[in-house]
Design a protein around this motif. Structure first.
Motif, PDB file in Angstrom:
ATOM      1  N   MET A 132      -2.979   2.997  12.395  1.00  0.00           N
ATOM      2  CA  MET A 132      -1.735   2.380  12.860  1.00  0.00           C
ATOM      3  C   MET A 132      -1.500   1.027  12.181  1.00  0.00           C
ATOM      4  SD  MET A 132      -1.440   3.301  16.941  1.00  0.00           S
ATOM      5  CE  MET A 132      -3.083   2.743  17.373  1.00  0.00           C
ATOM      6  N   GLU A 133      -2.560   0.224  12.086  1.00  0.00           N
ATOM      7  CA  GLU A 133      -2.407  -1.087  11.457  1.00  0.00           C
ATOM      8  C   GLU A 133      -2.059  -0.945   9.978  1.00  0.00           C
ATOM      9  OE1 GLU A 133      -6.077  -3.017  12.260  1.00  0.00           O
ATOM     10  OE2 GLU A 133      -5.431  -3.769  14.239  1.00  0.00           O
ATOM     11  N   ARG A 134      -2.718   0.013   9.316  1.00  0.00           N
ATOM     12  CA  ARG A 134      -2.433   0.233   7.895  1.00  0.00           C
ATOM     13  C   ARG A 134      -0.982   0.692   7.704  1.00  0.00           C
ATOM     14  NH1 ARG A 134      -6.600   3.987   5.060  1.00  0.00           N
ATOM     15  NH2 ARG A 134      -7.813   2.059   5.109  1.00  0.00           N
ATOM     16  N   ARG A 135      -0.525   1.570   8.588  1.00  0.00           N
ATOM     17  CA  ARG A 135       0.851   2.068   8.488  1.00  0.00           C
ATOM     18  C   ARG A 135       1.853   0.925   8.672  1.00  0.00           C
ATOM     19  NH1 ARG A 135       1.111   6.907  12.098  1.00  0.00           N
ATOM     20  NH2 ARG A 135       0.010   7.840  10.309  1.00  0.00           N
ATOM     21  N   ILE A 136       1.577   0.050   9.632  1.00  0.00           N
ATOM     22  CA  ILE A 136       2.457  -1.096   9.875  1.00  0.00           C
ATOM     23  C   ILE A 136       2.473  -2.016   8.664  1.00  0.00           C
ATOM     24  CG2 ILE A 136       2.745  -3.189  11.257  1.00  0.00           C
ATOM     25  CD1 ILE A 136       1.636  -1.563  13.641  1.00  0.00           C
ATOM     26  N   ARG A 137       1.276  -2.304   8.105  1.00  0.00           N
ATOM     27  CA  ARG A 137       1.193  -3.192   6.936  1.00  0.00           C
ATOM     28  C   ARG A 137       1.940  -2.603   5.749  1.00  0.00           C
ATOM     29  NH1 ARG A 137      -4.202  -3.622   8.484  1.00  0.00           N
ATOM     30  NH2 ARG A 137      -4.814  -2.205   6.801  1.00  0.00           N
ATOM     31  N   ARG A 139       4.403  -0.401   5.731  1.00  0.00           N
ATOM     32  CA  ARG A 139       5.860  -0.421   5.930  1.00  0.00           C
ATOM     33  C   ARG A 139       6.419  -1.836   5.804  1.00  0.00           C
ATOM     34  NH1 ARG A 139       4.540   4.291   7.295  1.00  0.00           N
ATOM     35  NH2 ARG A 139       5.989   5.994   7.796  1.00  0.00           N
ATOM     36  N   ALA A 140       5.666  -2.795   6.277  1.00  0.00           N
ATOM     37  CA  ALA A 140       6.094  -4.186   6.128  1.00  0.00           C
ATOM     38  C   ALA A 140       6.136  -4.575   4.645  1.00  0.00           C
ATOM     39  CB  ALA A 140       5.165  -5.120   6.895  1.00  0.00           C
ATOM     40  N   ARG A 141       5.144  -4.089   3.892  1.00  0.00           N
ATOM     41  CA  ARG A 141       5.117  -4.394   2.445  1.00  0.00           C
ATOM     42  C   ARG A 141       6.285  -3.725   1.732  1.00  0.00           C
ATOM     43  NH1 ARG A 141       5.866  -6.286  -1.468  1.00  0.00           N
ATOM     44  NH2 ARG A 141       4.513  -6.758  -3.257  1.00  0.00           N
ATOM     45  N   LEU A 142       6.630  -2.509   2.173  1.00  0.00           N
ATOM     46  CA  LEU A 142       7.774  -1.811   1.572  1.00  0.00           C
ATOM     47  C   LEU A 142       9.067  -2.584   1.852  1.00  0.00           C
ATOM     48  CD1 LEU A 142       8.992   0.625   0.112  1.00  0.00           C
ATOM     49  CD2 LEU A 142       9.104   1.797   2.337  1.00  0.00           C
ATOM     50  N   VAL A 143       9.231  -3.034   3.087  1.00  0.00           N
ATOM     51  CA  VAL A 143      10.426  -3.805   3.445  1.00  0.00           C
ATOM     52  C   VAL A 143      10.496  -5.083   2.612  1.00  0.00           C
ATOM     53  CG1 VAL A 143      11.525  -5.144   5.283  1.00  0.00           C
ATOM     54  CG2 VAL A 143      10.598  -2.877   5.773  1.00  0.00           C
ATOM     55  N   ARG A 164       3.214  -4.588  -8.517  1.00  0.00           N
ATOM     56  CA  ARG A 164       2.344  -5.130  -7.467  1.00  0.00           C
ATOM     57  C   ARG A 164       2.491  -4.343  -6.171  1.00  0.00           C
ATOM     58  NH1 ARG A 164       3.763 -11.539  -8.494  1.00  0.00           N
ATOM     59  NH2 ARG A 164       2.586 -11.794 -10.434  1.00  0.00           N
ATOM     60  N   ALA A 165       3.748  -4.097  -5.794  1.00  0.00           N
ATOM     61  CA  ALA A 165       4.002  -3.386  -4.543  1.00  0.00           C
ATOM     62  C   ALA A 165       3.441  -1.975  -4.582  1.00  0.00           C
ATOM     63  CB  ALA A 165       5.507  -3.353  -4.254  1.00  0.00           C
ATOM     64  N   ALA A 166       3.510  -1.304  -5.736  1.00  0.00           N
ATOM     65  CA  ALA A 166       3.027   0.073  -5.847  1.00  0.00           C
ATOM     66  C   ALA A 166       1.536   0.161  -5.530  1.00  0.00           C
ATOM     67  CB  ALA A 166       3.309   0.608  -7.250  1.00  0.00           C
ATOM     68  N   ARG A 167       0.769  -0.808  -6.009  1.00  0.00           N
ATOM     69  CA  ARG A 167      -0.678  -0.810  -5.713  1.00  0.00           C
ATOM     70  C   ARG A 167      -0.945  -1.123  -4.245  1.00  0.00           C
ATOM     71  NH1 ARG A 167      -5.025  -3.922  -9.345  1.00  0.00           N
ATOM     72  NH2 ARG A 167      -6.385  -2.952  -7.810  1.00  0.00           N
ATOM     73  N   GLU A 168      -0.237  -2.116  -3.737  1.00  0.00           N
ATOM     74  CA  GLU A 168      -0.505  -2.570  -2.377  1.00  0.00           C
ATOM     75  C   GLU A 168      -0.072  -1.543  -1.336  1.00  0.00           C
ATOM     76  OE1 GLU A 168       1.456  -6.326  -2.164  1.00  0.00           O
ATOM     77  OE2 GLU A 168       0.211  -7.222  -3.744  1.00  0.00           O
ATOM     78  N   LEU A 169       0.933  -0.763  -1.630  1.00  0.00           N
ATOM     79  CA  LEU A 169       1.402   0.234  -0.663  1.00  0.00           C
ATOM     80  C   LEU A 169       0.382   1.326  -0.405  1.00  0.00           C
ATOM     81  CD1 LEU A 169       5.158   0.758  -1.644  1.00  0.00           C
ATOM     82  CD2 LEU A 169       4.285  -0.194   0.486  1.00  0.00           C
ATOM     83  N   THR A 170      -0.383   1.689  -1.412  1.00  0.00           N
ATOM     84  CA  THR A 170      -1.316   2.811  -1.268  1.00  0.00           C
ATOM     85  C   THR A 170      -2.773   2.407  -1.403  1.00  0.00           C
ATOM     86  OG1 THR A 170      -1.227   3.326  -3.631  1.00  0.00           O
ATOM     87  CG2 THR A 170       0.424   4.373  -2.218  1.00  0.00           C
ATOM     88  N   GLY A 171      -3.048   1.157  -1.729  1.00  0.00           N
ATOM     89  CA  GLY A 171      -4.428   0.725  -1.945  1.00  0.00           C
ATOM     90  C   GLY A 171      -5.023   1.297  -3.213  1.00  0.00           C
ATOM     91  N   ALA A 172      -4.177   1.616  -4.190  1.00  0.00           N
ATOM     92  CA  ALA A 172      -4.647   2.215  -5.441  1.00  0.00           C
ATOM     93  C   ALA A 172      -5.351   1.190  -6.311  1.00  0.00           C
ATOM     94  CB  ALA A 172      -3.473   2.833  -6.198  1.00  0.00           C
ATOM     95  N   ASP A 173      -6.114   1.703  -7.284  1.00  0.00           N
ATOM     96  CA  ASP A 173      -6.823   0.825  -8.226  1.00  0.00           C
ATOM     97  C   ASP A 173      -5.938   0.435  -9.409  1.00  0.00           C
ATOM     98  OD1 ASP A 173      -9.333   0.870  -6.829  1.00  0.00           O
ATOM     99  OD2 ASP A 173      -9.561   2.940  -7.508  1.00  0.00           O
ATOM    100  N   GLY A 174      -4.813   1.103  -9.546  1.00  0.00           N
ATOM    101  CA  GLY A 174      -3.909   0.781 -10.642  1.00  0.00           C
ATOM    102  C   GLY A 174      -2.527   1.339 -10.399  1.00  0.00           C
TER     103      GLY A 174
END
Length: 537
Positions: A132-137, A139-143, A164-174
């Motif tokens: 739940m916390e990850r989903r909230i974070r 969605r907030a990052r997407l907004v 930057r946003a693309a990595r942070e939205l999914t926790g990807a390495d690149g």
């Protein structure tokens, strides 16, 4: 792979084994509860540090105490490396005081290792909360990214935000930002743990971003070397093991956004949806940039055209005015000579015609002088310095009083008013405004003309010229500064209609503003600003 505990999911669970006799039971409980997924059992501090550096950790379970690293110290280390990952302590000694201390230190809970059902329940609760916390974070990052993209004006700004946003939205390495360039995929930008393909171009048919664009759909690949669409040789020098690629705009794609993982990871539908939402917003931002650049270019082109037209009109106005002045002077001069020579011997009709000819030529000369002054305002180079406006206003009104000695007018000039501007041009402003005040208050019994300054709401200095004369209707004020437009009849108050246009041009050249407030029969006040001038202290 994902771990399931009654609906809660996790990719990897790290179990920090302190060597207790119940450690095997804890490990087996976690492994059986996480069917088919990865549960990493670690007994050494060095291995624990390495595990924290790896990707995909969604839960940490630590024995307390653990030789060389007490449970809460293990939490401190996890907090430094992966602060968002839930941390559970298991111990043989569980008291309300120790549970409170563990939670205060940041642990999700302290669980009795001998109560395995309670352990499974705690794991499920922690994972659900994490999801739940990850989903909230996310969605907030997407907004946040959407808000940032709504303000951009260049493609470069878009690339920085999206990568930057693309990595942070999914926790990807690149993450990569790919643009469609005719039949090629241009890897315009990236944000990754090590270099990928920034600046390179690949044929559309030879890379997965091209496949995504040509097929207008996203693609999830858990093992890139097991998928025939992947050019393996291009990926071998990189860290990439898994990827997610989405098109920028599903209708006629103009690019793609890629996510990459260094370890095996199957992107979830939620991650794909988030990245696609970012891509959709990116397409709108790119279209906005295109429209903005097109409009900006149109404005520049139009500005160049208008500047050229204005220069031509100014040159024409100056030339015509200059060329007309000489013959008009001749006409006026000969008319005055005829009046003088004929004197009282001239027939009344002839004398009236000559007087009208002299008056008309005089008015035309005044118009020409005003036009020449208006044209020169645009050509004159500014020499900005401090000007004593109080002294200038005093000189102008003193001359008015000297030429009209019978008139009783109260002139109030605030002392010590200074401004930054070109002395010659600012003198033109004061002469026009004070002359108008003198003219339009000429029929007022107790005429009053005032010059001074005041502070505006933003603290800047505003100068004013005020009179209690004829005033004018504010509904007609929109055309007040237009050349040749007058708010009073020529028979009522003589004038050329060029003075205020000249004033506005001078003020505009200084970067200031001018406006007026008035009422019919109650006078008028003209306000103007000159940047750099100090307000009244």
């Amino acid at each position: 792979m994902s771990t399931s505990f009654g609906g809660a999911t996790a990719r990897k669970i790290v179990y920090l084994d302190g060597g207790d006799s119940n450690a095997e039971d804890v490990y087996e409980t976690l492994r059986k509860g996480a069917v088919g997924s990865e549960v990493v059992r670690i007994a050494r501090v060095e291995d624990y540090r390495a595990a924290l550096e790896s990707s995909g950790v969604d839960l940490i379970v630590a024995d307390d105490p653990m030789p060389g690293l007490p449970g809460l110290s293990a939490r401190d280390l996890a907090w430094q490396r992966c602060p968002d990952v839930p941390f559970l302590c298991v111990s043989d000694t569980v008291t309300p005081e120790r549970i409170a201390a563990a939670r205060d230190a940041g642990a999700a809970d302290l669980v009795d290792r001998r109560n395995l059902p309670h352990l499974l329940a705690a794991v499920k609760c922690s994972l659900n909360l994490m999801v739940m916390e990850r989903r909230i974070r996310r969605r907030a990052r997407l907004v946040s990214a959407i808000q940032e993209l709504s303000l951009v004006r260049t493609l470069g700004e878009i690339q920085v935000i999206v990568r930057r946003a693309a990595r942070e939205l999914t926790g990807a390495d690149g993450a990569t930002f790919v643009l469609r360039d005719s039949g090629y995929c241009f890897y315009a930008d990236e944000d990754a743990i090590s270099p990928l393909w920034k600046g390179k171009r690949f044929p559309m048919s030879a890379c997965i971003s091209g496949w995504t664009m040509m097929n207008r759909q996203s693609v999830i690949i858990e093992d890139i070397y097991a998928d025939s669409r992947i050019p393996a040789e291009a990926y071998r020098p990189t860290f990439v093991q898994s990827l997610l690629m989405v098109p920028i705009r599903t209708e006629a794609p103009i690019g793609a956004i890629g996510n990459y993982w260094a370890t095996s990871h199957r992107a979830t539908p939620e991650e794909a949806d988030l990245l696609q939402a970012l891509a959709n917003t990116t397409s709108v931002a790119m279209e906005n940039v295109r429209v903005y650049e097109e409009l900006e270019q149109r404005v520049k082109d139009r500005t160049v055209q208008l500047e050229a037209t204005n220069r031509e009109l100014e040159a024409f106005s100056y030339s015509v005015s200059h060329d007309l002045r000489s013959p008009l002077t001749v006409v006026r001069g000969y008319s005055e000579i005829l009046l003088s020579v004929l004197g009282d011997t001239a027939e009344p009709g002839v004398r009236r015609y000559l007087e009208q000819l002299v008056a008309g030529s005089k008015q035309m000369c005044e118009i020409i002088d005003d036009l020449l002054r208006l044209a020169l305002v645009a050509k004159t180079e500014l020499h900005v310095q401090e000007i004593d406006l109080s002294r200038e206003a005093g000189e102008i009104l003193s001359k008015k009083q000297a030429t009209d000695a019978d008139r009783q007018t109260e002139c109030v000039i605030e002392p010590g008013v200074t401004a930054q501007g070109d002395p010659g041009l600012v003198r033109v402003v004061l002469e026009n405004l004070l002359s108008n005040a003198w003219k339009y208050s000429s029929r007022t019994a107790a005429a009053r003309i005032e010059f001074g300054r005041q502070a505006s709401t933003d603290g800047s200095c505003v100068f004013f010229v005020r009179d209690n004369g004829a005033g004018f209707d504010m509904e007609k004020a929109a055309s007040l500064f237009a050349p040749f437009h007058r708010l009073h009849d020529q028979k009522e108050f003589a004038g050329t209609g060029v003075g205020l246009a000249t004033v506005q041009r001078v003020i505009s050249r200084h970067g200031g503003k001018i406006w007026a407030e008035a009422a019919v029969g109650k006078g008028a006040t003209f306000f103007f600003t000159l940047p750099g001038s100090k307000p009244k202290e």
